[in-house]
Scaffold this active site. Structure first.
Site, PDB file in Angstrom:
ATOM      1  CB  CYS A 132     -80.530  33.511  61.249  1.00 28.30           C
ATOM      2  SG  CYS A 132     -78.972  32.956  60.572  1.00 28.30           S
ATOM      3  CG  HIS A 244     -78.880  29.445  64.037  1.00 25.05           C
ATOM      4  ND1 HIS A 244     -78.549  28.346  63.261  1.00 25.05           N
ATOM      5  CD2 HIS A 244     -78.713  30.540  63.247  1.00 25.05           C
ATOM      6  CE1 HIS A 244     -78.197  28.752  62.054  1.00 25.05           C
ATOM      7  NE2 HIS A 244     -78.275  30.072  62.009  1.00 25.05           N
TER       8      HIS A 244
END
Ligand code: 2RA
Length: 341
Positions: A132, A244
């Site tokens: 990710c 994130h």
């Protein structure tokens, strides 16, 4: 008309998000199978908000013959068992685990960055989805690299607890709640308290003192974007549920101004530039949840190097970081290589 699609790991964070995104993007599905371990067998999962529900089957007993695409989010151990048999049965596997990412004959794909690499998928009939934290970074780097050729990247990540699965999210919730009653509870999923704290450690430590998460950002960026790009990363777990964030410092071979970078990012696929030099003129993780975009803010020149740009990058790690990228790979595969049933 459509594809016969399997979602393996359908009851996990990423699996559920893949089902949501298949529905949101109206991916052409003629038949859908949802698979998980025996623990989840018999549960029902929803294909987004289509109203269509699917009963979860035990992956151990599933025959992939005649199915077109399998979106895997079952971890490396289970993938090692099942991906080869799905691929051998003619069902192309798009895998979220790290198992095949660095295999030379398995394409590692971010569609906005290296779409042509998918043409090599037939070697193993397996396509790998990147980590990710890598996915969002290479989306932001790609337009800048094409313009001024990146020499070196220094990145610090601020990774949400959903990257560690439902257990990670539960731990943040329970610790945050219990702290107010004087009992933060012993860390289980993480090595130290995550509530109101940050932890500079994701995945396992390597001999050189970096972590495997940091190693993934280095080697995956080289495979997806350019093997000549030098990358150093510090990956940090932060008390955020989803989303994130990354502070990225980039050194280029050639001249590039902040205005050049803003123009290139504004026009690049998959990127939303939110960049005003004023209070609130930037994106925070809470604002990216549920969105497809990779957000970029705080674009500015770095005066400490000859051709330097610094920027802030935020994205929903369950979406662009995993489920969305996997569905985009399926879309790319369909456009280039598969006939709809
Ligand atoms: C994490 N990137 O954030 C890793 C795996 N999803 O924990």
């Amino acid at each position: 008309m459509g594809y016969r699609v399997v979602v393996a790991g359908a009851t996990g964070n990423v699996g559920r998000e893949m089902l949501n995104i298949l529905a949101e993007r109206e991916f052409p599905i003629s038949d859908l199978a949802a698979l998980a371990s025996s623990r989840s067998q018999g549960e029902e999962v929803e294909l987004g908000d289509t109203g269509r529900t699917v009963k979860v089957q035990n992956i151990e007993h599933f025959d992939p013959t005649g199915w077109d695409i399998a979106l895997f989010a079952i971890g490396s151990d289970a993938t090692r068992i099942h991906a080869p048999r799905f691929a051998a049965a003619g069902c192309t596997v798009i895998d979220n685990s790290s198992l095949y990412r660095m295999e030379p004959d398995v394409p590692l794909i971010v569609p906005e960055v290296n779409p042509d690499a998918i043409d090599g998928y037939k070697a193993r009939n397996i396509i790998a989805n990147p980590n990710c934290s890598t996915a969002q970074m290479v989306v932001a780097l790609k337009p800048l690299h094409d313009f001024a050729t990146i020499r070196r990247v220094v990145v610090s990540t601020y990774q949400s607890v959903s990257g560690a699965g439902k257990q990670g999210m539960d731990e943040l919730f329970e610790q945050s709640r219990n702290i107010f009653v004087g009992d933060p509870a012993e860390p289980k999923k993480f090595t130290k308290q995550i509530a109101f704290n940050v932890i500079p450690h994701i995945d396992s430590f390597l001999d050189d003192g970096s972590t495997k998460e940091e190693w993934k950002m280095v080697v995956e960026t080289k495979k997806i974007l350019d093997p000549k790009v030098k990358v150093v990363a510090t990956c940090v777990r932060v008390p955020v549920f989803v989303g994130h964030s990354e502070a990225i410092h980039i050194e280029f071979e050639n001249d590039i101004s902040a205005a050049d970078a803003q123009r290139l990012l504004r026009e690049a696929p998959g990127i939303m530039l939110v960049d005003k030099r004023e209070d609130g003129g930037y994106v925070t993780p809470i604002e990216c949840v549920g969105e497809f975009a990779t957000y970029v803010s705080r674009v500015r020149e770095d005066p400490t190097v000859e051709n330097g740009i610094a920027l802030w990058c935020v994205s929903d790690n369950l979406r662009k970081g995993a489920a969305l990228n996997a569905v985009q790979i399926a879309e790319l595969l369909g456009r280039r290589h598969l006939k709809k049933g």
